[in-house]
Design an enzyme around this catalytic site. Structure first.
Site, PDB file in Angstrom:
ATOM      1  N   GLY A  43       0.838  -1.187   0.000  1.00 52.51           N
ATOM      2  CA  GLY A  43       0.000   0.000   0.000  1.00 52.51           C
ATOM      3  C   GLY A  43       0.874   1.237   0.000  1.00 52.51           C
ATOM      4  O   GLY A  43       2.029   1.197   0.434  1.00 52.51           O
ATOM      5  N   GLN A  76       2.827   9.905   1.458  1.00 52.89           N
ATOM      6  CA  GLN A  76       4.126   9.236   1.516  1.00 52.89           C
ATOM      7  C   GLN A  76       5.039   9.623   0.353  1.00 52.89           C
ATOM      8  O   GLN A  76       6.234   9.330   0.396  1.00 52.89           O
ATOM      9  CB  GLN A  76       3.945   7.722   1.561  1.00 52.89           C
ATOM     10  CG  GLN A  76       3.315   7.237   2.858  1.00 52.89           C
ATOM     11  CD  GLN A  76       3.194   5.732   2.887  1.00 52.89           C
ATOM     12  OE1 GLN A  76       2.223   5.174   2.391  1.00 52.89           O
ATOM     13  NE2 GLN A  76       4.183   5.072   3.451  1.00 52.89           N
ATOM     14  N   CYS A 128       6.064  -0.094   7.822  1.00 52.53           N
ATOM     15  CA  CYS A 128       5.643   1.037   7.010  1.00 52.53           C
ATOM     16  C   CYS A 128       6.813   1.502   6.163  1.00 52.53           C
ATOM     17  O   CYS A 128       7.946   1.599   6.660  1.00 52.53           O
ATOM     18  CB  CYS A 128       5.157   2.184   7.901  1.00 52.53           C
ATOM     19  SG  CYS A 128       4.630   3.655   7.001  1.00 52.53           S
ATOM     20  N   LEU A 129       6.538   1.817   4.905  1.00 51.27           N
ATOM     21  CA  LEU A 129       7.590   2.299   4.014  1.00 51.27           C
ATOM     22  C   LEU A 129       8.152   3.637   4.464  1.00 51.27           C
ATOM     23  O   LEU A 129       9.279   3.989   4.092  1.00 51.27           O
ATOM     24  CB  LEU A 129       7.045   2.422   2.588  1.00 51.27           C
ATOM     25  CG  LEU A 129       6.571   1.120   1.939  1.00 51.27           C
ATOM     26  CD1 LEU A 129       5.974   1.402   0.572  1.00 51.27           C
ATOM     27  CD2 LEU A 129       7.706   0.107   1.846  1.00 51.27           C
ATOM     28  N   HIS A 150      -4.363   0.836   7.548  1.00 51.81           N
ATOM     29  CA  HIS A 150      -3.046   1.462   7.590  1.00 51.81           C
ATOM     30  C   HIS A 150      -2.959   2.620   6.593  1.00 51.81           C
ATOM     31  O   HIS A 150      -2.498   3.725   6.945  1.00 51.81           O
ATOM     32  CB  HIS A 150      -1.988   0.393   7.266  1.00 51.81           C
ATOM     33  CG  HIS A 150      -0.576   0.872   7.282  1.00 51.81           C
ATOM     34  ND1 HIS A 150       0.341   0.434   8.204  1.00 51.81           N
ATOM     35  CD2 HIS A 150       0.093   1.744   6.473  1.00 51.81           C
ATOM     36  CE1 HIS A 150       1.511   1.022   7.975  1.00 51.81           C
ATOM     37  NE2 HIS A 150       1.387   1.816   6.926  1.00 51.81           N
ATOM     38  N   GLU A 151      -3.426   2.385   5.367  1.00 52.69           N
ATOM     39  CA  GLU A 151      -3.315   3.430   4.351  1.00 52.69           C
ATOM     40  C   GLU A 151      -4.283   4.586   4.608  1.00 52.69           C
ATOM     41  O   GLU A 151      -3.933   5.754   4.395  1.00 52.69           O
ATOM     42  CB  GLU A 151      -3.519   2.843   2.952  1.00 52.69           C
ATOM     43  CG  GLU A 151      -2.512   1.789   2.562  1.00 52.69           C
ATOM     44  CD  GLU A 151      -1.067   2.223   2.752  1.00 52.69           C
ATOM     45  OE1 GLU A 151      -0.759   3.419   2.556  1.00 52.69           O
ATOM     46  OE2 GLU A 151      -0.241   1.367   3.109  1.00 52.69           O
ATOM     47  N   HIS A 158      -2.872   6.924   7.148  1.00 53.65           N
ATOM     48  CA  HIS A 158      -1.901   7.875   6.590  1.00 53.65           C
ATOM     49  C   HIS A 158      -2.585   9.168   6.146  1.00 53.65           C
ATOM     50  O   HIS A 158      -2.034  10.266   6.301  1.00 53.65           O
ATOM     51  CB  HIS A 158      -1.188   7.270   5.377  1.00 53.65           C
ATOM     52  CG  HIS A 158       0.061   6.528   5.700  1.00 53.65           C
ATOM     53  ND1 HIS A 158       1.132   7.109   6.341  1.00 53.65           N
ATOM     54  CD2 HIS A 158       0.427   5.241   5.457  1.00 53.65           C
ATOM     55  CE1 HIS A 158       2.104   6.223   6.481  1.00 53.65           C
ATOM     56  NE2 HIS A 158       1.703   5.077   5.958  1.00 53.65           N
TER      57      HIS A 158
END
Length: 215
Positions: free
Chosen positions: A68, A73, A126-127, A168-169, A172
Site C-alpha cells: 500500500g 508518503q 511502514c515504508l 493502515h493506508e 496515513h
C-alpha cells in the site's frame, strides 16, 4: 528529501513530482506532510493527471516493495491511496493472519469503521518508517467507504490482512502512522524480526518482550 510547499496547487506539485523518473521518493517519518492530514479529492486533477499520479503510486509501491502507498508518503497531501497484495505467503501464515490476495485498488477519500468488536494484533511495518516493525492491534473486520479512481462509490467490508492494509493506508491520510497505534514494547528491527519473530502470530514476542495482546 525536502517536501514541496503544501501551499502550492496540488496539480502543480504533482506535475513537478512526475517530471522525475519513477519510482517516486518516499518520505520518511519526521516530514510534516505525514502528519498534517490531507485535502479531500474533489477534482483538483484533470483525469489524465490523476491517471498518471495513480500509476506513479502503483509503480512506487511495487518498487519499494510494499502492499500500500498513500499520497502523503510521496509528499502530496491529497486523500488518495493505492493498495495491492498478491499475498505470497505460506499456508500457516495465510490461516493465522487472514492474508489473502488483495487486487490492485485505488482508494479516493476513504474512511473506515469497525465491524464487530474482534481485534487482531500482528507485526506491522511502514515504508515511511524503514527498518522497523511493531505489533498493532486493529479491528479484524472493517467497512470501507470511498470512491475509486473513476468516481464510482465503494462500500465494502474487508477482513483479515486486507482489512489491516486499508486501515493502515487510510490512517496515513489522517496524519496517523502505525506507530501511533502500536505496542511500543514490541518495536523490533528488521534484523530482530528475521532472527526471532518470524512466527505466524506475535504470541512469543509478547511473552518475551513483555506486552499484552488483545483477547
Amino acid at each position: 528529501m525536502s517536501t514541496p510547499s503544501h501551499r502550492a496547487p496540488l496539480a502543480e506539485l504533482i506535475e513537478e513530482l512526475l517530471a522525475a523518473d519513477c519510482p517516486l521518493p518516499i518520505v520518511a517519518a519526521g516530514e510534516p506532510v505525514l502528519r498534517r492530514g490531507t485535502e479531500r479529492y474533489d477534482g483538483q486533477l484533470d483525469p489524465a493527471l490523476l491517471a498518471r499520479f495513480v500509476e506513479a503510486l502503483r509503480v512506487t509501491m511495487h518498487a519499494a516493495p510494499g502492499v500500500g502507498l498513500a499520497a502523503p508518503q510521496v509528499g502530496v497531501p491529497l486523500r488518495i491511496a493505492v493498495v495491492e497484495d498478491p499475498a505470497p505467503v505460506p499456508e500457516e501464515i495465510r490461516l493465522a493472519r487472514g492474508r489473502v490476495p488483495l487486487p490492485f485498488r485505488v482508494l479516493v477519500n476513504p474512511s473506515y469503521g469497525a465491524v464487530g468488536t474482534e481485534r487482531m494484533a500482528f507485526f506491522e511495518g511502514c515504508l515511511s518508517v524503514p527498518g522497523w516493525q511493531a505489533v498493532v492491534a486493529r479491528p479484524a473486520e472493517v467497512r470501507l467507504t470511498c470512491e475509486d479512481e473513476n468516481g464510482r462509490p465503494v462500500d465494502e467490508v474487508f477482513s483479515g490482512w486486507p482489512a489491516r492494509i486499508v486501515q493502515h493506508e487510510t490512517d496515513h491520510l489522517d496524519g496517523t502512522l502505525y506507530l501511533d497505534r502500536a505496542e511500543l514494547r514490541s518495536l523490533s528491527s528488521h534484523q530482530a524480526m528475521a532472527e526471532r519473530w518470524t512466527q505466524p502470530t506475535p504470541e512469543q514476542a509478547a511473552a518475551s518482550l513483555g506486552f499484552e495482546l488483545p483477547g
